[in-house]
Design a protein around this motif. Structure first.
Motif, short mmCIF file in Angstrom:
data_model
loop_
_atom_site.label_atom_id
_atom_site.label_comp_id
_atom_site.label_asym_id
_atom_site.label_seq_id
_atom_site.Cartn_x
_atom_site.Cartn_y
_atom_site.Cartn_z
N ILE A 56 0.82 -1.21 0.00
CA ILE A 56 0.00 0.00 0.00
C ILE A 56 0.86 1.26 0.00
N SER A 140 -7.73 0.17 7.40
CA SER A 140 -8.97 -0.46 6.95
C SER A 140 -10.17 -0.14 7.81
N GLY A 168 -5.65 -4.04 -3.25
CA GLY A 168 -4.77 -5.02 -2.63
C GLY A 168 -4.28 -6.00 -3.67
N SER A 172 2.88 -9.11 -0.66
CA SER A 172 3.06 -7.98 0.25
C SER A 172 4.53 -7.57 0.25
N SER A 270 -4.74 -14.32 4.08
CA SER A 270 -4.33 -12.96 4.46
C SER A 270 -3.62 -12.98 5.81
#
Length: 337
Positions: A56, A140, A168, A172, A270
């Motif tokens: 992000i 979030s 997303g 990551s 996740s």
């Protein structure tokens, strides 16, 4: 996502009109950008600090670099290996030794960390922020983040702009960052009554430069909507996989699981830490959605118990229609122009 549409039997058209009414309000756009936050000649942010250089935060940096809107990006985080990788990939231009020293001369600080870490980071930021610095987040959940900001950044609240990018990917870390992650994706701002219009407009324009479709909601509206369409589906996926893993014949069940199980449970891969934090942060709204979903499951159980063929068909058909309408709206929104 399907679980949200199974809750309460809301007609698809009403559902989408309700969501649009929640996310379709725009902030005023006829205000000049403050010269402190963006260079008045080059229209650039002089220094951006990213706290949490992962998918992000890293993608935000790359998008602004590609747009030519940032002169220097400093990254701060817990993993030195990830920060070194971000530096090698050009996601950031320097590594901050700590939050305080990195943010001291920042024009914009983006908090792209799990919501459970926000309070401590805000506490470290408060004494070093310059008066013109803008702080935003990518959390979030919003009501808890706003409450933390009111507690830890009270003096800087006019320049704290809460935000949530709805984007997303499977991977990551800094290596997963991409400049087009936010293109044609929703970005929700939840402005506060105390916010300065120029700070709000700066954050809006930066996300628009990343390609995002910027929407506004109240923190309460945000947490209610995302409890239904994001947080509840994650809980259901985790719960289903955990239930099967605890069965006596778990190995056999997993051996025969195929694409339907894979698709439904994909999000159970996740981050457990992140979703623990999100679940607790949005506890009240999530408990409400869990109760509603439990009622829907009870409705399904009754239909099965009564061998109600037409009732099952009607529910399945309504769910499919609602999901197809959502997919069509997503596809239309992502078409250029």
């Amino acid at each position: 996502m399907l679980s949200a549409f199974l809750t309460g039997g809301i007609p698809a058209g009403l559902f989408f009109r309700t969501c649009n009414s929640l996310i379709g309000r725009h902030c005023p756009s006829a205000l000049a950008l403050p010269p402190h936050s963006m260079d008045s000649n080059s229209n650039k942010i002089n220094k951006l600090v990213i706290v949490g250089v992962g998918l992000i935060g890293g993608s935000f940096s790359l998008a602004l670099k590609q747009a030519g809107l940032v002169a220097h990006v400093t990254g701060v985080g817990r993993s030195q290996a990830n920060l070194q990788r971000a530096l090698q990939l050009g996601v950031i231009d320097s590594i901050g030794s700590d939050i305080g020293s990195a943010a001291r001369d920042a024009d914009l600080v983006l908090l792209a960390v799990p919501v459970g870490q926000m309070g401590d980071i805000m506490r470290q930021l408060a004494p070093v922020l310059s008066p013109h610095a803008i702080v935003s987040d990518a959390g979030s959940t919003k009501q808890d983040v706003v409450a933390l900001a009111r507690q830890e950044l009270a003096a800087h609240l006019p320049r704290f702009i809460p935000a949530h990018p709805i984007a997303g990917a499977e991977k990551s870390g800094a290596a997963a960052a991409m400049p087009d992650l936010y293109r044609n994706r929703n970005l929700v701002l939840t402005p506060l009554p105390e916010n300065r219009p120029d700070a709000l407009l700066t954050v809006r324009r930066l996300w628009e430069a990343c390609g995002a479709r910027v929407r506004e909601m109240t923190p309460q509206q945000h947490d209610g909507v995302f409890a239904a369409v994001s947080h509840l589906p994650h809980l259901l996926a985790f719960a289903l996989v955990d239930a099967i893993a605890n069965k006596d014949d778990a190995e056999q069940c997993f051996q025969f699981a195929a694409s339907g199980f894979r698709d439904f449970t994909r999000i159970a891969s996740s981050s457990p830490e992140m979703w623990r934090d999100i679940s607790l942060a949005n506890r009240d709204a999530l408990l409400h959605e869990l109760d509603s979903y439990a009622q829907q499951l009870q409705r399904l159980r009754l239909l099965l118990q009564q061998s109600d063929s037409q009732g099952l068909l009607d529910l399945f058909a309504h769910a499919r229609s609602a999901r197809d309408a959502w997919l069509d709206s997503q596809q239309a929104a992502r078409k250029p122009g």
